[in-house]
Motif scaffolding. Structure first.
Motif: not given
Length: 408
Positions: A179-189
């Protein structure tokens, strides 16, 4: 205050705008506003191009419909590739450019996730005719309808070869690092429905509803997902449960399939922390994943189980080879790296050294280990790069990577 508490204090994710446009010229803005006036009184337009859009959407919520200008951009494919990494996968993208080329039009609309392309000069008529229908479709569906083309984020399955090897630590910090390096939207399941620690290690409290989603998929929709996911930052959310130890959750294959379908429509990457040994739910995740990570420790039992883990992944995922991560390498009393490689028949793909003081302390404080340990962060970086594809775009071509992100 933890990152999760800060995010909760600000109310989590903002409401997504229906439309946002980035255009380089005033004349194009006038044509766009006039062409879409039938559906929207005030069309939100900002001056700029596709690169401006990528910089802005690193910090802002992705609109449901995005219009970008690629005219005058030297490497439009690379610029669109960068844009794709910061947008939600369900965004519908319309492009304005200066190339009147049929092969380019076919390439950008048929092979990629771009829904429509108009070459300049823009007129109210061609804007209304080509850009109006997608906007009308979104508005008629309350802003929630997506295109028929299947698309969505990538699934990363993380599983320990046995309990206690640190798979949750790897999954949690990998998700945050992505999330921090790509600035993409990331979910942790976190699929440890009883006794899971992913949310705990981030200073977050597991929400209610994950068990319901897995047992009764008919009750799950996008609004339900908003309620059960916990905001840790503006682009990182956790979905976890804290069921009683005496309870007997009964997740179904249909339940995990439906949940992942919804998560893929909202997030660029979904990192799944899998319990061991895998049941029906976990095997389904492995089959659907793009990346499968097996975490081992520097011990004889992990070496023994590595072969079985690889065979399981190959059987469930059409012969796929998992990434093997040796966690806590150099652990006092553990096997040395050379002995581990000898036992496996080859070196592990990724090696994470043991950080006996920093990592456990960070977890007990509800803080991500990669924020408290520079060494751990450096060790995790090769795995993050492997999953994010950093540096791979030049090798395989930015356009193909863009297609993978917007039309999967």
């Amino acid at each position: 205050m933890s990152a999760a508490e800060t995010a909760r204090g600000t109310g989590g994710a903002a409401e997504r705008p229906v439309l946002l446009a980035f255009l380089a010229e005033e004349a194009d803005e006038a044509a766009l506003r006039g062409g879409l006036a039938e559906w929207m009184d005030a069309v939100p337009v900002r001056r700029g191009n596709v690169r401006t859009a990528a910089r802005a959407l690193e910090r802002e919520e992705t609109p449901r419909l995005l219009i970008v200008d690629i005219s005058g951009v030297d490497d439009a494919a690379e610029a669109l590739d960068r844009l794709a990494t910061v947008c939600s996968p369900d965004v519908r993208v319309l492009v304005v450019g200066d190339r009147n080329d049929l092969s380019f039009y076919r390439g950008i609309t048929r092979d990629l996730g771009v829904e429509e392309y108009i070459y300049k000069p823009l007129t109210r008529d061609n804007v209304s005719r080509l850009f109006g229908p997608p906007l009308a479709e979104l508005l008629s569906a309350g802003g929630s309808h997506g295109p028929a083309t299947p698309r969505g984020g990538q699934i990363v399955a993380v599983s320990g070869l046995r309990g206690g090897v640190g798979a949750t630590t790897i999954a949690t910090n990998l998700a945050l690092h992505l999330s921090e390096t790509t600035r993409g939207h990331v979910a942790l399941l976190d699929l440890h429905l009883r006794g899971g620690s992913a949310a705990l290690s981030l200073g977050a409290r597991p929400g209610a509803g994950l068990r319901v989603a897995l047992e009764e998929p008919d009750r799950v929709d996008a609004l339900f997902l908003d309620r059960v996911s916990i905001p840790v930052s503006d682009r990182f959310r956790v979905v976890a449960a804290d069921e009683a130890l005496e309870s007997s959750p009964a997740p179904t294959e249909a339940g995990i399939t439906r949940l992942l379908e919804l998560l893929r429509s909202r997030f660029n990457t979904i990192v799944v922390d899998l319990p061991h040994p895998p049941g029906v739910m976990e095997r389904r995740v492995i089959a659907l994943a793009r990346h499968r990570i097996l975490v081992m420790g520097p011990d004889v039992a992990s070496i023994r189980d590595a072969g079985a883990g690889r065979r399981m992944v190959a059987a469930l995922a059409s012969g796929a080879t998992p990434l093997l991560v040796l966690n806590r390498a150099g652990l006092r009393g553990g096997l040395g790296n050379a002995l581990v490689a000898e036992g496996l028949g080859s070196a592990p793909d990724i090696l994470i050294p043991d950080f006996p003081g920093q990592v456990p302390k960070a977890m007990n404080l509800g803080r991500p280990a990669l924020h408290d340990s520079a060494g751990f962060r450096r060790a995790l970086t090769p795995l993050t790069r492997e999953i994010s594809g950093a540096g791979a775009a030049a090798e395989e071509g930015g356009l193909r990577r863009l297609a993978r992100l917007w039309r999967r």
